[in-house]
Design an enzyme around this catalytic site. Structure first.
Site, mmCIF file in Angstrom:
data_model
loop_
_atom_site.group_PDB
_atom_site.id
_atom_site.type_symbol
_atom_site.label_atom_id
_atom_site.label_comp_id
_atom_site.label_asym_id
_atom_site.label_seq_id
_atom_site.Cartn_x
_atom_site.Cartn_y
_atom_site.Cartn_z
ATOM 1 N N ARG A 22 -9.116 -5.334 -39.933
ATOM 2 C CA ARG A 22 -10.214 -4.390 -39.771
ATOM 3 C C ARG A 22 -10.167 -3.695 -38.409
ATOM 4 O O ARG A 22 -10.449 -2.505 -38.309
ATOM 5 C CB ARG A 22 -11.564 -5.087 -39.936
ATOM 6 C CG ARG A 22 -11.937 -5.374 -41.369
ATOM 7 C CD ARG A 22 -13.342 -5.956 -41.477
ATOM 8 N NE ARG A 22 -13.698 -6.198 -42.872
ATOM 9 C CZ ARG A 22 -14.277 -5.305 -43.669
ATOM 10 N NH1 ARG A 22 -14.565 -4.101 -43.190
ATOM 11 N NH2 ARG A 22 -14.563 -5.599 -44.920
ATOM 12 N N GLU A 52 -13.608 0.492 -49.858
ATOM 13 C CA GLU A 52 -14.015 0.227 -48.476
ATOM 14 C C GLU A 52 -12.883 0.544 -47.511
ATOM 15 O O GLU A 52 -13.111 1.090 -46.425
ATOM 16 C CB GLU A 52 -14.452 -1.229 -48.325
ATOM 17 C CG GLU A 52 -15.033 -1.513 -46.942
ATOM 18 C CD GLU A 52 -15.484 -2.955 -46.786
ATOM 19 O OE1 GLU A 52 -16.097 -3.268 -45.744
ATOM 20 O OE2 GLU A 52 -15.219 -3.770 -47.685
ATOM 21 N N HIS A 60 -21.128 -6.272 -56.892
ATOM 22 C CA HIS A 60 -19.705 -6.275 -57.223
ATOM 23 C C HIS A 60 -19.253 -4.813 -57.212
ATOM 24 O O HIS A 60 -19.389 -4.096 -58.218
ATOM 25 C CB HIS A 60 -19.469 -6.894 -58.606
ATOM 26 C CG HIS A 60 -19.776 -8.353 -58.681
ATOM 27 N ND1 HIS A 60 -19.015 -9.310 -58.036
ATOM 28 C CD2 HIS A 60 -20.762 -9.031 -59.322
ATOM 29 C CE1 HIS A 60 -19.514 -10.515 -58.285
ATOM 30 N NE2 HIS A 60 -20.575 -10.362 -59.060
#
Length: 911
Positions: free
Chosen positions: A564, A608, A877
């Protein structure tokens, strides 16, 4: 002036028709915008036109008398030379004040259609059929078989000596006058039935005797009373033609002529429209059934010409132009009976004839194109709604749908040609071997040459592309047919498209709406692209399995493992390694794994990943892109320290997002998507790139005074700012600092300025970016399906945040229903949220804060019960767009837990 009356002869007697006036036949001068019909007022106006034409030719050619002293005659030498448009306007003015007219005839006769009498030949038999016989003029009233050109319609079954009846405006007015006088419309019904049922007759009706006179256009715009023209009226009439000419040079007219010199139309469109206007003053029930029957027969005649005899396409095209001008073609009787058969016949036009029809419609029928489109759309919609389709008999098999769609395609390109066009030279394609400087990917283009994008055969025949369209005649969205798009089964259509790729002959291919993508909404086209992408992914997965079986194991997925806090470096390094080793691996399904985090990527983790990488890459602090403050868009940094390879890899990221059906939060100006599809940017693209600059340059172009140099004080050297705020200068041409912008070179300055900002200054960065984008999308039907503005929707999603649509499309599970108490609380809270909070909710529940193409109704959100009331936060989800919601016992508690979840959920609460 004396006028002489011509006679209309019928089997029952004689009656005078239009007043001929002087030497030339009468013409009705009313248009759909006037209140004149084929009666006394129209005849007076027609006679006036004859007199005005004499003034016109006296001004242009003179009377031929060397001793003429008339100041309004070119032979006198007292008249300054006039353009034809100026002469036309002045002729109207001379008529309004009864100016002197020389007695001698002009050196040229007026070029209008000659008048002919209409005869009901009793000697031809007792069947009552109409026979048109010539009067004593230079224009035959009938054409015999021996007089026809080689490409005549072979469907005509008459004998060699049988005349071919055809109509003119004068004859139709005469027939109408006779019918009114006799209070019987049988003659009109017979006339329409005989002419409109034959391709050969209709293609020769309303003929042009020569080039259209400028008087036609001016008189159609002139006030009804020509004797009471005001000076303002004359000035307006005199000025409008010039404006029309200017617009043609800048818009569709000049471009279409330059591209393929459209064939001349044998039909006089002004005359045809006047004739229709007079005809439809008659109550429709009198003759329209006969006209519909005739058009149905005409469709059969077209079918014979095109499919059986395989000739006469030119006549069919002319007949279609005449039929398309019928002002009531979209009404029920025509729509249900005549139009379907006409479409089925026109669908068999050869490619060259289709191109000719598109050019003729674009050049001569602009006012009718939108009405014709509406009629075709109604026909398609009617067949979609009323049809009973199954998997065995689908929309692609229904000729009542496919035939109008084929005709709509011709109309689609006519709409492009009739609008404003950019020159085709702006379309470009990077050469495959062009190296990418200072990058390990420099030889990648040689390893994997890109196939050329698919090109529509009609577009190639016309020499035009949708990319050339700066502004169509009317918006492309009007071609979308939503009922068709909703009803179509894209998996079936995609199978038809793929099966047709292997067939070289177009006639052998099964119909696929993907080849007529203009009629489909972006959401439906996105589904077609999705099927193509998924099939490629499965193909790559299958090849990996085979390689494993033979002892050469490969990964069936494109796997990226990133941290990340180092997401840019990790992602770009891994993508570069994949692109170097085997570019085809980019076509595999993307699977992302965040280092140190558990989770299986079924789509949500990838969403994401893209969201995070886009936020960082397009951050101005990263230095690869700059922000245009006024328009809030991002642009390539021409002074970026990053290598071109980095821009290539950013292009790969954008391509992967499209390929994996993921929407990004990117704000490019529209010119980026045009350039991605292969078109250079122009001055007009500055409007959404830099509005202030566009406004200033437009003011310069519009400035017409002689003091431009003193007013603007602008040279061909421009001042720019780099990303650090430093100023630098650039010469648009050699010695630009010493070349001032003048009236003569202002357009050159504007074009060079725009070219530098949009193309030249970022050429290396953008070529690298586009190269990466094409590495992923080169084999997909992206170019075939989407226009630039639709590609923007594909990348960025819709801009319509309509949560009412989302509520209607949401499904419920685990015991919840739309009327459950907690669900009612939930939607009441959501509808009262600020837009930013709504975006966070989308991000939390689906992994992306963007609206899919087609709106939130296309987002299949599921809200499932996650146990009884508790203090737990909602979870989601994101791979499956499922929101897990405990059954909270109060609205306040639901609001508190939901807001905490969506505001503090990044990296947590999403599975």
């Amino acid at each position: 002036m004396n006028s002489k009356n011509q006679k209309l002869e019928t089997g029952d007697g004689e009656a005078s028709s239009a007043s001929a006036g002087l030497d030339l036949p009468p013409r009705q001068l009313s248009s759909p915008s006037t209140s004149y019909c084929a009666d006394g007022d129209t005849m007076k106006r027609a006679s006036a036109k004859k007199l005005i034409e004499r003034y016109f030719y006296q001004l242009v050619d003179g009377c031929g008398n060397e001793n003429c002293d008339n100041e309004y005659c070119a032979s006198s030498g007292k008249l300054k030379q006039l353009t034809r448009n100026q002469a036309a306007a002045q002729a109207i003015q001379l008529f309004s004040k009864d100016a002197r007219l020389c007695d001698a005839q002009p050196t040229k006769v007026a070029r209008t259609q000659s008048s002919n009498s209409v005869t009901k030949n009793s000697a031809s038999g007792d069947d009552g059929s109409l026979r048109l016989q010539p009067a004593a003029t230079d224009q035959p009233a009938v054409l015999r078989k021996t007089d026809q050109p080689d490409n005549q319609c072979a469907a005509q079954t008459a004998t060699k000596d049988k005349p071919v009846p055809f109509l003119t405006e004068e004859r139709l007015l005469g027939v109408l006058e006779t019918c009114r006088r006799e209070d019987s419309y049988s003659l009109l019904i017979r006339t329409l039935g005989e002419v409109y049922s034959s391709v050969e007759s209709l293609s020769r009706s309303f003929p042009r005797a020569g080039p259209e006179s400028p008087l036609d256009a001016l008189l159609d715009r002139a006030p009804c009373d020509l004797h009471r023209l005001k000076k303002e009226d004359v000035r307006t009439l005199e000025g409008e033609p010039d404006k029309d000419e200017d617009s043609k040079e800048q818009g569709a007219g000049a471009c279409s002529v330059a591209r393929g010199s459209p064939d001349e139309l044998p039909v006089s469109i002004p005359s045809l429209r006047r004739a229709y206007h007079a005809l439809f003053q008659v109550p429709g029930h009198v003759f329209e059934s006969a006209l519909v029957n005739a058009l149905t027969t005409l469709a059969g005649d077209m079918d014979l010409a095109l499919r059986v005899y395989r000739e006469g396409a030119a006549d069919v095209v002319a007949a279609l132009v005449v039929v398309a001008e019928i002002p009531v073609l979209g009404t029920s009787e025509y729509l249900e009976r005549a139009l379907p058969y006409l479409c089925k016949s026109a669908a068999h036009l050869p490619l060259g004839a289709q191109a000719r029809l598109a050019r003729l419609w674009a050049r001569h029928s602009r006012p009718r194109l939108q009405g014709l489109l509406e009629a075709l759309q109604q026909l398609v919609t009617l067949r979609v709604i009323s049809g009973r389709f199954t998997r065995e008999y689908c929309l692609q098999d229904e000729e009542g749908i496919t035939a109008p769609t084929k005709l709509m395609k011709i109309l689609y390109y006519a709409n492009i040609l009739a609008g404003e066009l950019d020159p085709p030279e702006l379309r470009h394609e990077d050469t495959a071997a062009a190296p990418l400087d200072d990058t390990l990917l420099s030889d990648l283009a040689v390893k994997s040459p890109r196939p050329p994008p698919p090109e529509d055969p009609l577009a190639a025949e016309l020499g035009v592309s949708v990319l050339d369209s700066r502004r169509p005649l009317f918006h492309f969205a009007e071609f979308y047919n939503e009922p068709l798009s909703d009803a179509i089964e894209m998996d079936k259509d995609f199978a038809c498209y793929k099966s047709g790729e292997s067939l070289s002959h177009l006639a052998d291919r099964k119909f696929s709406f993907m080849n007529y993508a203009f009629v489909l909404t972006p959401a439906t086209k996105t589904l077609g692209l999705y099927y193509d992408n998924r099939i490629r992914m499965y193909s790559e997965r299958r090849m990996s399995f085979f390689n494993t079986v033979v002892g050469q194991p490969t990964n069936p997925y494109l796997r990226l493992k990133v941290r990340r806090d180092h997401i840019i470096e990790d992602a770009l390094v891994e993508l570069e390694m994949v692109a170097m080793e085997n570019p085809k691996d980019l076509k595999k399904q993307l699977v992302v794994e965040f280092d140190g985090e558990q989770g299986i990527d079924e789509g949500g983790v990838s969403k994401e990943f893209f969201q995070l990488i886009v936020e960082e890459i397009f951050n101005p602090d990263y230095g690869m892109f700059t922000v245009q403050e006024e328009m809030q868009t991002v642009w390539f940094n021409p002074t970026s320290f990053e290598s071109n390879a980095q821009f290539t890899l950013i292009g790969i990221v954008i391509g992967l997002a499209i390929y994996n059906n993921i929407i990004l939060d990117i704000h490019f100006p529209m010119v980026v998507y045009k350039k991605l599809l292969g078109k250079q940017g122009t001055f007009w693209d500055l409007e959404d790139f830099n509005q202030a600059l566009f406004t200033g340059l437009k003011a310069m172009l519009d400035y017409e005074q002689d003091d431009m140099e003193d007013t603007f004080m602008q040279t061909f050297r421009i001042c720019c700012n780099d990303v650090f705020g430093s100023t630098f200068f650039h010469d648009l041409k050699e010695g630009g600092d010493h070349v001032y912008v003048t009236q003569d070179n202002k357009k050159e300055f504007v074009d060079l300025y725009a070219d530098f900002l949009i193309n030249t200054s970022v050429d290396k960065q953008f070529r690298a970016f586009r190269r990466g984008f094409q590495m992923v999308t080169d084999e997909s039907p992206l170019h075939l399906l989407f226009r630039p503005e639709e590609v923007e929707q594909l990348v960025c999603g819709s801009k319509n945040f309509d949560f009412n649509e989302l509520e209607e499309a949401t499904e419920y599970d685990g015991g919840y229903a739309s009327d459950s108490q907690v669900i009612r609380f939930f939607w009441d809270i959501v509808h009262k949220m600020a837009l930013e909070s709504k975006r966070k909710l989308l991000q939390f529940a689906t992994g992306s804060d963007r609206v899919p193409v087609g709106g939130l109704s296309k987002l299949k959100l599921i809200i499932a019960r996650n146990g009884p009331d508790s203090d737990r936060l909602p979870t989601a989800h994101t791979c499956f767009n499922v929101l897990l919601l405990p059954e909270y016992d109060s609205r306040e508690k639901l609001h508190d837990r939901l807001m905490k979840a969506i505001n503090y959920s990044k990296g947590f609460g999403m599975l």
